[in-house]
Design a protein around this motif. Structure first.
Motif, PDB file in Angstrom:
ATOM      1  N   VAL A   1       9.162   5.611   3.319  1.00  0.00           N
ATOM      2  CA  VAL A   1       8.315   5.863   4.481  1.00  0.00           C
ATOM      3  C   VAL A   1       7.846   4.513   5.005  1.00  0.00           C
ATOM      4  CG1 VAL A   1       6.166   6.913   5.278  1.00  0.00           C
ATOM      5  CG2 VAL A   1       7.541   8.064   3.549  1.00  0.00           C
ATOM      6  N   VAL A   2       8.003   4.295   6.284  1.00  0.00           N
ATOM      7  CA  VAL A   2       7.569   3.047   6.888  1.00  0.00           C
ATOM      8  C   VAL A   2       6.221   3.273   7.548  1.00  0.00           C
ATOM      9  CG1 VAL A   2       8.117   1.281   8.598  1.00  0.00           C
ATOM     10  CG2 VAL A   2       9.950   2.351   7.278  1.00  0.00           C
ATOM     11  N   VAL A   3       5.216   2.528   7.088  1.00  0.00           N
ATOM     12  CA  VAL A   3       3.884   2.669   7.657  1.00  0.00           C
ATOM     13  C   VAL A   3       3.414   1.394   8.352  1.00  0.00           C
ATOM     14  CG1 VAL A   3       3.132   4.490   6.094  1.00  0.00           C
ATOM     15  CG2 VAL A   3       2.797   2.116   5.447  1.00  0.00           C
ATOM     16  N   GLY A   4       4.180   0.330   8.245  1.00  0.00           N
ATOM     17  CA  GLY A   4       3.828  -0.904   8.938  1.00  0.00           C
ATOM     18  C   GLY A   4       3.034  -1.884   8.098  1.00  0.00           C
ATOM     19  N   GLN A   5       2.032  -1.418   7.388  1.00  0.00           N
ATOM     20  CA  GLN A   5       1.235  -2.294   6.540  1.00  0.00           C
ATOM     21  C   GLN A   5       0.439  -1.449   5.565  1.00  0.00           C
ATOM     22  OE1 GLN A   5      -2.302  -4.038   8.484  1.00  0.00           O
ATOM     23  NE2 GLN A   5      -1.371  -3.323  10.368  1.00  0.00           N
ATOM     24  N   GLY A   6      -0.150  -2.110   4.599  1.00  0.00           N
ATOM     25  CA  GLY A   6      -0.947  -1.385   3.614  1.00  0.00           C
ATOM     26  C   GLY A   6      -1.483  -2.321   2.552  1.00  0.00           C
ATOM     27  N   LYS A   7      -2.074  -1.746   1.538  1.00  0.00           N
ATOM     28  CA  LYS A   7      -2.642  -2.533   0.450  1.00  0.00           C
ATOM     29  C   LYS A   7      -1.553  -2.923  -0.541  1.00  0.00           C
ATOM     30  CE  LYS A   7      -7.307  -0.706   0.206  1.00  0.00           C
ATOM     31  NZ  LYS A   7      -8.293  -0.109  -0.700  1.00  0.00           N
ATOM     32  N   ARG A   8      -1.730  -4.068  -1.188  1.00  0.00           N
ATOM     33  CA  ARG A   8      -0.815  -4.503  -2.231  1.00  0.00           C
ATOM     34  C   ARG A   8      -1.028  -3.632  -3.466  1.00  0.00           C
ATOM     35  NH1 ARG A   8       1.587  -9.447  -1.804  1.00  0.00           N
ATOM     36  NH2 ARG A   8       1.801  -9.490  -4.067  1.00  0.00           N
TER      37      ARG A   8
END
Length: 58
Positions: free
Chosen positions: A17-24
């Protein structure tokens, strides 16, 4: 728990799933050498399971 050394097994489920950004998942500077890939399982949905075991290499 990983930082305190309380885990000896780690299972990661990766979903395509591609969400663009997120937490490490792990903090910057974490040692990848602490884990050894034991098994992988791929599903027709595209999900993959990675089972890691605590490594003796540090």
């Amino acid at each position: 728990m990983t930082e305190l050394g309380l885990l000896d097994e780690l299972t990661l489920w990766i979903h395509p799933v591609v969400v663009g950004q997120g937490k490490r998942l792990f903090p910057e500077g974490s040692s990848a050498a602490a884990w050894t890939l034991a098994t992988t399982t791929a599903f027709s949905s595209g999900a993959v399971v990675f089972d890691h075991r605590k490594s003796d290499r540090l």
